[in-house]
Design an enzyme around this catalytic site. Structure first.
Site, PDB file in Angstrom:
ATOM      1  N   PRO A 294       7.276   8.227  -4.634  1.00 29.09           N
ATOM      2  CA  PRO A 294       6.280   9.086  -3.983  1.00 29.09           C
ATOM      3  C   PRO A 294       4.905   8.958  -4.643  1.00 29.09           C
ATOM      4  CG  PRO A 294       7.707  10.381  -5.410  1.00 29.09           C
ATOM      5  CD  PRO A 294       8.221   8.969  -5.460  1.00 29.09           C
ATOM      6  N   CYS A 364     -25.032   4.729   5.331  1.00 29.45           N
ATOM      7  CA  CYS A 364     -25.666   4.214   6.556  1.00 29.45           C
ATOM      8  C   CYS A 364     -24.639   3.657   7.518  1.00 29.45           C
ATOM      9  CB  CYS A 364     -26.690   3.159   6.188  1.00 29.45           C
ATOM     10  SG  CYS A 364     -28.101   3.888   5.413  1.00 29.45           S
TER      11      CYS A 364
HETATM   12  N1  PLP Z   1       5.575   2.428  -2.397  1.00 38.82           N
HETATM   13  C1  PLP Z   1       4.981   1.475  -1.648  1.00 38.82           C
HETATM   14  C2  PLP Z   1       5.509   0.100  -1.718  1.00 38.82           C
HETATM   15  C3  PLP Z   1       3.877   1.771  -0.850  1.00 38.82           C
HETATM   16  O1  PLP Z   1       3.297   0.815  -0.125  1.00 38.82           O
HETATM   17  C4  PLP Z   1       3.386   3.103  -0.834  1.00 38.82           C
HETATM   18  C5  PLP Z   1       2.224   3.471  -0.028  1.00 38.82           C
HETATM   19  O2  PLP Z   1       1.638   2.753   0.705  1.00 38.82           O
HETATM   20  C6  PLP Z   1       4.028   4.055  -1.634  1.00 38.82           C
HETATM   21  C7  PLP Z   1       5.119   3.696  -2.397  1.00 38.82           C
HETATM   22  C8  PLP Z   1       3.551   5.473  -1.705  1.00 38.82           C
HETATM   23  O3  PLP Z   1       3.598   6.113  -0.498  1.00 38.82           O
HETATM   24  P1  PLP Z   1       3.140   7.634  -0.394  1.00 38.82           P
HETATM   25  O4  PLP Z   1       1.849   7.758  -1.121  1.00 38.82           O
HETATM   26  O5  PLP Z   1       3.000   7.866   1.055  1.00 38.82           O
HETATM   27  O6  PLP Z   1       4.224   8.458  -1.021  1.00 38.82           O
END
Ligand code: PLP
Length: 434
Positions: A294, A364
């Site tokens: 996350p 801009c």
């Molecule tokens: N892991 C991977 C490979 C990702 O590409 C992302 C976000 O793009 C994340 C984790 C984190 O996702 P989030 O910030 O939505 O929890």
């Protein structure tokens, strides 16, 4: 507002975050200013890692997605709660290392890592490198030989789960630039290539998208991934030991979004971990080391951005613009994907919000807005405006467009405010010019 003890309206009718009145913060720190509620980040990190441990034991890791917000202090903070982190560039890797973060708890992602980045990852001793291209397998094998290292890799696969979110941040569709598709057979071919190389294939990774509130999307991803683990066991006698399910939990930006409490996020972790246990038992595959990544949900709602209202432009019968001292250089998300935000009159929170405004940045570009058609009380030039839920993908996406300086970041806890990133200076802007 998604209020909490550390984000609320105080008795003066001002916005308060981390026990500090934002009007007081603005007396000592220049705007625009990213303000992060340290307590919130600590609580959610703690709940995430505790919940995973309770449900899944010691075979799991919450790996914070650094791309959401990256600076030295965030690595110091998350390491207190035993989180790992994923990084996607040498810059994020070096930031983590320079904060003393354990390299073996880093996972290195990216769909086009350079040789230099891969070599840095290998020599730094990162835990896993996530392969996202066929040629990367050859390049990494060559690097493994050069340094005489055993390199543990995960392979990014695309389970074909469509999560309900804006299509620009939907990453697991078959036409995505990320990952090897399971349904097309690309994933199986890539697995065969990795196991035929000198790399150690520890497991697979997927990330089905971002800003997802539907638990069933994650549960479906678990089904599909474990189904593929079973296929690999049957076809190739492979019993993979790691399953990385990526990130993607949604956060509240405005009232079109669900308001999740930290406990609601804990329920997500629980359901996913339970589902993995259930699927591996059903499919008779090895219980994998489970990684969840996350990012947004850890830092997003922790952050707000504080501005001063500048010029106000009234276009008769059409629109009222409030121009702020920030814009797409410090928050490009409206310009990128029409992201929605809640905007508040930070020093007049109890006044009735009955006037429609659009919040314009100072760059801009006509598309340089932070929010369109939001309701606020009458705002006067010089008043404080706050935009909520800006902790993720704001500072980390900032640029120097129009040669604006990137604002500073403060952490606030128990009413104490401290810089964790100083604002850029004019000298910083000119530093690399010849
Ligand atoms: N892991 C991977 C490979 C990702 O590409 C992302 C976000 O793009 C994340 C984790 C984190 O996702 P989030 O910030 O939505 O929890």
């Amino acid at each position: 507002m998604n209020t909490r003890e550390t984000l609320k309206i105080n008795e003066k009718g001002h916005l308060e975050i981390g026990g500090a009145d934002v009007t007081k913060i603005a007396e000592s720190f220049p705007t625009p200013l990213y303000i992060m509620d340290e307590d919130y980040i600590e609580k959610i990190c703690n709940v995430y890692s505790q919940t995973l441990k309770e449900v899944y034991g010691d075979d799991g890791l919450i790996s914070y997605a650094s791309k959401a917000f990256c600076c030295k202090e965030i690595y110091r903070l998350i390491s207190k709660f035993n989180l790992g982190a994923d990084v996607v560039s040498s810059g994020e890797l070096l930031t983590a290392k320079s904060a003393g973060f354990a390299a073996d708890k880093l996972i290195f992602h990216g769909n086009n890592k350079s040789r230099r980045e891969l070599e840095l990852a290998v020599t730094s001793g990162v835990g896993y490198i996530v392969i996202d291209a066929i040629s990367e397998i050859d390049l990494l094998s060559e690097i493994a030989n050069k340094f005489g290292k055993k390199i543990k890799v995960l392979l990014r696969v695309n389970p074909g789960v469509e999560a309900h979110t804006h299509h620009y941040i939907q990453t697991a569709k078959v036409d995505s630039k990320f990952g090897f598709s399971i349904s097309s057979g690309a994933a199986l071919s890539a697995v065969k290539k990795v196991i035929g190389s000198n790399l150690i294939l520890s497991g697979l990774h997927c990330h089905i998208g971002s800003q997802i509130f539907e638990i069933k999307s994650f549960l479906l991803a678990v089904e599909k991934m474990t189904e593929f683990y079973k296929e690999l066991k049957e076809k190739l006698s492979l019993d993979l030991s790691v399953l990385d399910l990526g990130g993607g939990f949604g956060i509240w930006y405005n009232d079109e979004d669900k308001k999740f409490s930290i406990n609601d996020y804990a329920e997500f972790i629980k359901s996913i971990a339970e589902k993995v246990k259930e699927c591996v038992a059903d499919k008779k595959i090895k219980k994998p080391y489970l990684i969840l990544e996350p990012g947004r949900s850890i830092v997003g709602e922790a952050g707000i951005t504080l501005y001063h209202a500048g010029f106000i432009k009234h276009i008769d019968g059409i629109k009222d613009y409030i121009a702020i001292d920030g814009g797409m250089f410090e928050n490009p998300r409206f310009a990128l994907y029409s992201a929605k935000y809640t905007v508040v009159a930070a020093e007049n929170m109890n006044a009735i919000a009955n006037k429609k405004y659009s919040i314009a940045g100072k760059c801009c570009e006509s598309g340089d807005l932070i929010a369109e058609d939001v309701y606020l009380p009458e705002i006067k030039e010089g008043e404080l405006i706050a935009v909520l839920s800006t902790g993720a993908y704001n500072y980390s996406m900032a640029s120097n467009y129009n040669r604006n300086t990137v604002p500073g970041v403060v952490f606030v806890k128990g009413g104490n405010v401290r810089y964790v990133v100083k604002p850029q200076t004019d000298e910083d802007l000119l530093r690399n010019d010849i």
